[in-house]
Design a protein around this motif. Structure first.
Motif, PDB file in Angstrom:
ATOM      1  N   UNK A  74      -0.548   7.675   1.296  1.00 27.53           N
ATOM      2  CA  UNK A  74      -0.663   8.093  -0.104  1.00 27.53           C
ATOM      3  C   UNK A  74       0.666   8.630  -0.644  1.00 27.53           C
ATOM      4  N   UNK A  75       1.446   9.283   0.224  1.00 27.23           N
ATOM      5  CA  UNK A  75       2.751   9.777  -0.207  1.00 27.23           C
ATOM      6  C   UNK A  75       3.751   8.624  -0.317  1.00 27.23           C
ATOM      7  N   UNK A  76       3.655   7.655   0.573  1.00 31.30           N
ATOM      8  CA  UNK A  76       4.503   6.469   0.457  1.00 31.30           C
ATOM      9  C   UNK A  76       4.280   5.786  -0.886  1.00 31.30           C
ATOM     10  N   UNK A  77       3.028   5.749  -1.324  1.00 29.00           N
ATOM     11  CA  UNK A  77       2.709   5.140  -2.610  1.00 29.00           C
ATOM     12  C   UNK A  77       3.357   5.905  -3.766  1.00 29.00           C
ATOM     13  N   UNK A  78       3.340   7.248  -3.716  1.00 36.01           N
ATOM     14  CA  UNK A  78       3.974   8.065  -4.753  1.00 36.01           C
ATOM     15  C   UNK A  78       5.482   7.822  -4.801  1.00 36.01           C
TER      16      UNK A  78
END
Length: 291
Positions: free
Chosen positions: A44-48
């Motif tokens: 989810x942080x990679x997506x941000x």
């Protein structure tokens, strides 16, 4: 929400990318995050981070500096080296589109030379918001800018902000204390700043990042002061510990408690170029480039 996601949101890259003076630093931080931390972070942080990377590239046409273009180019190189194929292709395409739009916008907004000059007091107010390297660069633009950038009270304020708060700078404190109640125009504060800069071998004078002890978090700096808006109308430099981009990534990964400690000279040697002041005093301030 994981701790890493929360820390990333605190870093405020999304907002910083919309500010011209922070854009190139935010791009470089994102570039370093991609290279050093991306594969260690949750999905989810990679997506941000990917979304912020795309936002940075889309905003490039709104930026007018060579630093912005160089930083965006560095960012897309990091994206190409780190991201999976599909995301890498999207980032590369976005960068190419942004470069074309940027060139077109530059041609469309090309204006004839203008010789209208702002009043000196207005220039001094504006220059009071600059970091040291930008102030020295501004002094080389024209006679009017040179006079404003050499304003004695401006350099006195910079001297007090930066060196009087240094626990190793007894000379700075003595100089300031010795001038209380006297005519401060008797001191050439630009020269005093220059000597103090050389004596301290300071590389923190152009940083855009710091750990604010008052806010208890990583913040963007404006005029070497906390720019979070939570420190009151006149936040003090002594409440901010300058930080490098590498330390920002370290904070993102593990929330290192070393954020609140002061930097050693060896720490600063490894920082990105926004910390480095190449030949800051190579050009006398009474020289300027014709307008």
């Amino acid at each position: 929400m994981s701790d890493q996601v929360e820390r990333y949101q605190i870093l405020g890259h999304k907002e910083a990318l919309t500010r011209t003076h922070h854009y190139h630093v935010a791009c470089k931080e994102l570039s370093l995050i991609l290279r050093e931390a991306y594969n260690k972070l949750p999905k989810n942080l990679q997506s941000l981070i990917f979304q912020d990377t795309l936002s940075a590239l889309k905003l490039l046409p709104q930026m007018w500096t060579d630093n912005a273009v160089s930083a965006a180019h560095l960012l897309v190189q990091s994206a190409e080296a780190t991201l999976p194929k599909q995301k890498k292709n999207v980032a590369t395409k976005e960068f190419k589109i942004a470069m074309v739009a940027s060139k077109r916008r530059g041609k469309a907004h090309r204006m004839p030379e203008c010789h209208i000059e702002l009043p000196q007091d207005v220039l001094v107010d504006i220059f009071s918001l600059l970091d040291t390297r930008s102030l020295v660069s501004a002094s080389l633009v024209s006679r009017s800018w040179n006079a404003a950038a050499c304003n004695n009270h401006l350099w006195e304020s910079l001297y007090a902000t930066i060196f009087a708060s240094d626990h190793n700078s007894s000379k700075a404190k003595n100089l300031l204390d010795g001038r209380r109640g006297e005519d401060n125009n008797s001191v050439d504060w630009r020269e005093a700043f220059k000597r103090a800069h050389i004596d301290n071998s300071s590389k923190r004078l152009t940083t855009s990042r710091g750990y604010c002890l008052y806010c208890d978090m990583i913040v963007w700096l404006d005029g070497l002061k906390c720019g979070s808006g939570k420190c009151g109308p006149q936040p003090k430099m002594q409440s901010v510990v300058p930080k490098s981009s590498e330390q920002v990534v370290e904070y993102l990964l593990d929330g290192s408690s070393s954020m609140i400690s002061s930097d050693s000279d060896s720490d600063l040697d490894d920082c990105f170029d926004e910390w480095y002041i190449p030949k800051l005093w190579a050009h006398p301030l009474n020289q300027y480039r014709p307008g």
